[in-house]
Design an enzyme around this catalytic site. Structure first.
Site, short mmCIF file in Angstrom:
data_model
loop_
_atom_site.label_atom_id
_atom_site.label_comp_id
_atom_site.label_asym_id
_atom_site.label_seq_id
_atom_site.Cartn_x
_atom_site.Cartn_y
_atom_site.Cartn_z
N CYS A 1 32.40 44.70 36.95
CA CYS A 1 30.97 44.61 36.60
C CYS A 1 30.74 43.49 35.60
CB CYS A 1 30.52 45.92 35.97
SG CYS A 1 30.91 47.35 36.94
N ARG B 1 32.76 37.61 39.97
CA ARG B 1 33.59 38.81 39.71
C ARG B 1 33.44 39.85 40.80
NH1 ARG B 1 34.03 39.31 33.70
NH2 ARG B 1 33.92 41.56 33.91
N TRP C 1 30.02 46.69 40.02
CA TRP C 1 31.10 46.84 41.00
C TRP C 1 31.32 48.35 41.07
CZ3 TRP C 1 34.18 44.80 44.60
CH2 TRP C 1 35.38 45.42 44.88
N ASN D 1 30.37 48.70 31.47
CA ASN D 1 31.58 48.35 32.24
C ASN D 1 32.65 49.33 31.82
OD1 ASN D 1 30.33 46.19 33.35
ND2 ASN D 1 31.58 44.62 32.37
N GLY D 2 33.47 49.78 32.80
CA GLY D 2 34.58 50.67 32.46
C GLY D 2 34.48 51.97 33.25
N GLU E 1 56.22 41.91 52.89
CA GLU E 1 55.09 41.47 52.07
C GLU E 1 55.38 40.14 51.40
OE1 GLU E 1 52.14 41.94 51.81
OE2 GLU E 1 51.54 41.18 49.87
N LYS F 1 53.07 36.78 51.90
CA LYS F 1 52.49 36.03 50.77
C LYS F 1 52.83 34.55 50.89
CE LYS F 1 49.88 38.10 49.45
NZ LYS F 1 49.85 39.23 50.31
N GLU G 1 51.03 32.81 54.00
CA GLU G 1 49.57 32.65 54.06
C GLU G 1 49.04 31.68 53.02
OE1 GLU G 1 47.19 36.14 53.40
OE2 GLU G 1 48.68 37.04 52.12
N HIS H 1 71.58 40.77 64.19
CA HIS H 1 71.23 41.00 65.61
C HIS H 1 70.37 39.87 66.16
CE1 HIS H 1 72.98 44.99 65.42
NE2 HIS H 1 72.39 45.13 64.24
N LYS I 1 38.94 36.80 53.74
CA LYS I 1 39.32 37.89 52.84
C LYS I 1 39.20 39.24 53.54
CE LYS I 1 40.64 39.95 49.20
NZ LYS I 1 42.13 39.95 49.01
C1 AGP Z 1 46.90 39.93 52.76
O1 AGP Z 1 47.27 38.99 51.77
C2 AGP Z 1 45.94 39.37 53.78
N1 AGP Z 1 44.81 38.80 53.15
C3 AGP Z 1 45.64 40.33 54.90
O2 AGP Z 1 46.86 40.63 55.54
C4 AGP Z 1 44.97 41.67 54.51
O3 AGP Z 1 45.88 42.47 53.81
C5 AGP Z 1 44.57 42.40 55.81
O4 AGP Z 1 43.63 41.61 56.48
C6 AGP Z 1 44.01 43.79 55.55
O5 AGP Z 1 42.86 43.70 54.75
P1 AGP Z 1 42.26 45.06 54.14
O6 AGP Z 1 43.29 45.58 53.19
O7 AGP Z 1 41.01 44.63 53.44
O8 AGP Z 1 42.01 46.01 55.27
#
Ligand code: AGP
Length: 615
Positions: A2, A27, A81, A107-108, A488, A492, A495, A511, A610
């Site tokens: 927020c 934010r 938020w 906020n909080g 993961e 990272k 991407e 394998h 995103k």
């Molecule tokens: C992760 O770094 C990516 N941006 C992507 O894999 C993301 O995790 C995936 O699209 C799922 O998004 P969500 O958690 O908002 O459902």
């Protein structure tokens, strides 16, 4: 998170507040509002709107008279938020007290708001919103005896949790109060006026002299005076700081990228994810959002997890939790696959939809399919009021704050933490003992510190990342809890640096994938001091025998592992179930610094969004 802006002076408060709120838009928020004290009137004028600030501006233009003179020289504003309650106009801040004479923005998270709300209702107060903040407005009214500062001090002394608040009253037309505990409030020191905000970006266009309030401080400001005291009204000295940031940087809190800011926010985000939810003395947790009592929890005979991307990998960690601590058979499915394969959903299947954004189309489709088949569906989301959160109707929010960088970071670690709590809740209705539960709860309370200790190694990780930044292929390997961590870590790197990186189960290398190893293909091996470490060391030796450089992620003090790796990223020792958190924080920093060394666009990588709202 927020945003707060407050103003007292002789200029147009509405204009200053709204332009300040615009500086805080980055934010992330879902509603906004202002409360103003119109010149010459003993009233408060409140305008609130769901959605973006442009809606609030339209509301202000519609509801406020147009005149040459400033409508109000005192006001407070907020971008919300959502943490408690949907992102609606009713839940937007500012919130008014029962008699309409006090307005507050906050906020909080107030941990004890439910009990305070019950007591206020018993005392005859009525609530218009679902928020914890409205409790503060009524408390101030209940404590008011003519002294606004004293009323705010007495009100916040009853609060547990975190707050950064700004308060005005129609009874004090040129007086603004602010208080903080755990949620930042910054004061802009100007001549003839005072501006407060939740961060510097809303102030810096007015002054470079700012005061950062400390926990327990309370500000009393008029156009010509600015006093800071303790809650007990003991004056405190807070010398101003000169800000030399440029605005572009400030919106990232001084970080070069949102992704780095959000990596660094993880200790706070993880503390918020568990705040008010751990019950150490019972070795259990309190997750009211699940809306599930022990009877219902004890009858779950299968957990089915559907998610995508990083959330899918968090779900893979969660699978271990539900099977190990709650003895519940758990399947993990890429959400689109779950939805398309006509899944078997038994009567007592509990489906978890894990999604930071709460808008991922594949995951939403899986939620709808599971619901059609009669499953109990819970959401594990970060965005309050998101589609998945609303359609599941129950679940557990991350409380991680907005995640703006496309590459998910704090959401992953908070998802792991939330699922650990859910597994404890379910486990304690089965074979998880109070003692074992206590050990897990104590470890969860420690995860902010674990994340911080990895972040403190940022410079070491940066140097290592720059050493490998020219490589174009990577493998990430791990076993057990480290297998999803490997996946993961590879995601990272992929991407944000556009490097081809693959996560593999360490046992799987031989394998086939081992055919690709050579001196140009580094291998990141997640091998902390947990079960599977010895076999992973053997895999590291296989990699080095093929000339691949090995970067081990290992437990501090593990001197043996150094002999099997070219480089080591050290992480703190911890219980096995939380080990993915420090390991993945290390991988986040490694990927960030590789991408930065390669000059990549880190916050908005090419081709990525995103939130993937298309199937
Ligand atoms: C992760 O770094 C990516 N941006 C992507 O894999 C993301 O995790 C995936 O699209 C799922 O998004 P969500 O958690 O908002 O459902």
């Amino acid at each position: 998170m927020c945003g707060i802006v407050g103003y007292v002076g002789n200029r147009d408060a509405a204009n200053i507040i709204i332009s300040g709120l615009r500086r805080l838009e980055y934010r992330g928020y879902d509603s906004a509002g202002v409360a103003l004290s119109p010149e010459g009137e003993n009233t408060l004028k409140v305008v609130k709107r769901a959605g973006k600030i442009v809606n609030l501006e339209a509301g202000v233009q519609k509801e406020l008279p147009t005149s040459e003179e400033p409508y109000a020289g005192l006001g407070i504003g907020h971008t919300r938020w959502a943490t408690h309650g949907q992102p609606t106009e009713e839940n937007a801040h500012p919130h008014l007290s029962q008699n309409g004479q006090f307005a507050v923005v906050h906020n909080g998270i107030i941990d004890n708001y439910a009990g305070l709300k019950e007591k206020l209702i018993a005392d005859g107060y009525t609530f218009k919103s679902e928020t914890d903040t409205e409790v503060i407005a009524h408390l101030i009214e209940a404590c008011y005896d003519g002294d606004l500062r004293g009323a705010v001090a007495r009100a916040v002394e009853t609060l547990e949790g975190t707050y950064g608040i700004c308060v005005i009253s129609s009874l004090h037309p040129k007086l603004m109060i602010a208080a903080r505990k755990g949620s930042p409030i910054v004061i802009g020191v100007c001549k003839g006026e005072t501006i407060v905000a939740s961060d510097v970006s809303a102030i810096v266009s007015h002054t470079d002299q700012v005061i950062f309030m400390d926990d327990g401080d309370i500000l009393t400001a008029t156009p010509d005076t600015l006093d800071i005291t303790s809650l007990k009204n003991v004056p405190v000295s807070r010398p101003p700081t000169t800000i030399d940031w440029d605005l572009g940087e400030i919106e990232k809190g001084g970080y070069e990228h949102f992704m780095l800011k959000e990596i660094y926010e993880q200790p706070v985000a993880l503390a918020n994810a568990t705040r008010g939810r751990l019950v150490p003395k019972e070795g259990s947790v309190k997750l009211s959002g699940m809306q599930m009592d022990a009877y219902e929890m004890a009858r779950i005979d299968r957990v089915s997890i559907a998610a995508c991307g990083t959330s899918l990998y968090a779900g893979m960690v969660g699978k271990n939790f539900f099977e190990e601590f709650a003895s519940i058979p758990t399947e993990i499915q890429q959400a689109a696959e779950f939805r398309d394969r006509n899944p078997i959903v038994l009567r007592d299947t509990c489906m978890l939809a894990i999604s930071q954004s709460g808008e991922t189309a594949d995951t939403l489709a899986a939620v709808r399919e599971a619901t059609r088949k009669g499953a109990t569906v819970l959401g594990v989301c970060n965005v309050v009021g998101s589609t998945i959160a609303r359609e599941t109707g129950r679940g557990v929010y991350l409380h991680a704050g907005p995640e703006i960088g496309v590459a998910s970071t704090k959401a992953f670690t908070c998802q792991v933490s939330v699922m650990a709590m859910m597994a404890i809740a379910m486990g304690r209705t089965r074979r998880l003992s109070e003692h074992a539960g206590q050990a897990m709860v104590e470890e969860l309370a420690r995860i902010p510190e674990l994340a911080q200790r990895v972040i403190d190694r940022n410079d070491e990780i940066k140097a290592m990342a720059e050493k490998y930044a020219s490589k174009n292929d990577f493998f990430y390997i791990g076993r057990g809890y480290m297998f999803p961590a490997a996946l993961e870590g590879a995601l990272k790197l992929k991407e944000i640096s556009y490097i081809h990186a693959e996560g593999y189960h360490a046992a799987e290398l031989k394998h086939g994938p081992i055919a690709l190893l050579c001196d140009d293909v580094p291998v990141v091996a997640a091998a902390p001091m947990i079960p599977g470490r010895e076999k992973t060391i053997a895999n590291m030796q296989e990699c080095r025998a093929r000339k691949s450089p090995v970067v081990a992620i290992a437990t501090e003090g593990d001197s043996e592992i150094k002999t099997h790796a070219d480089d080591v990223i050290w992480v703190p020792d911890c219980m096995e179930f939380v080990s993915p958190i420090p390991v993945v924080v290390a991988e986040q920093l490694f990927a960030y610094h590789v991408a930065r060394a390669r000059g990549c666009e880190i916050d908005q990588p090419r081709n990525l969004a995103k939130s993937v709202t298309v199937e």
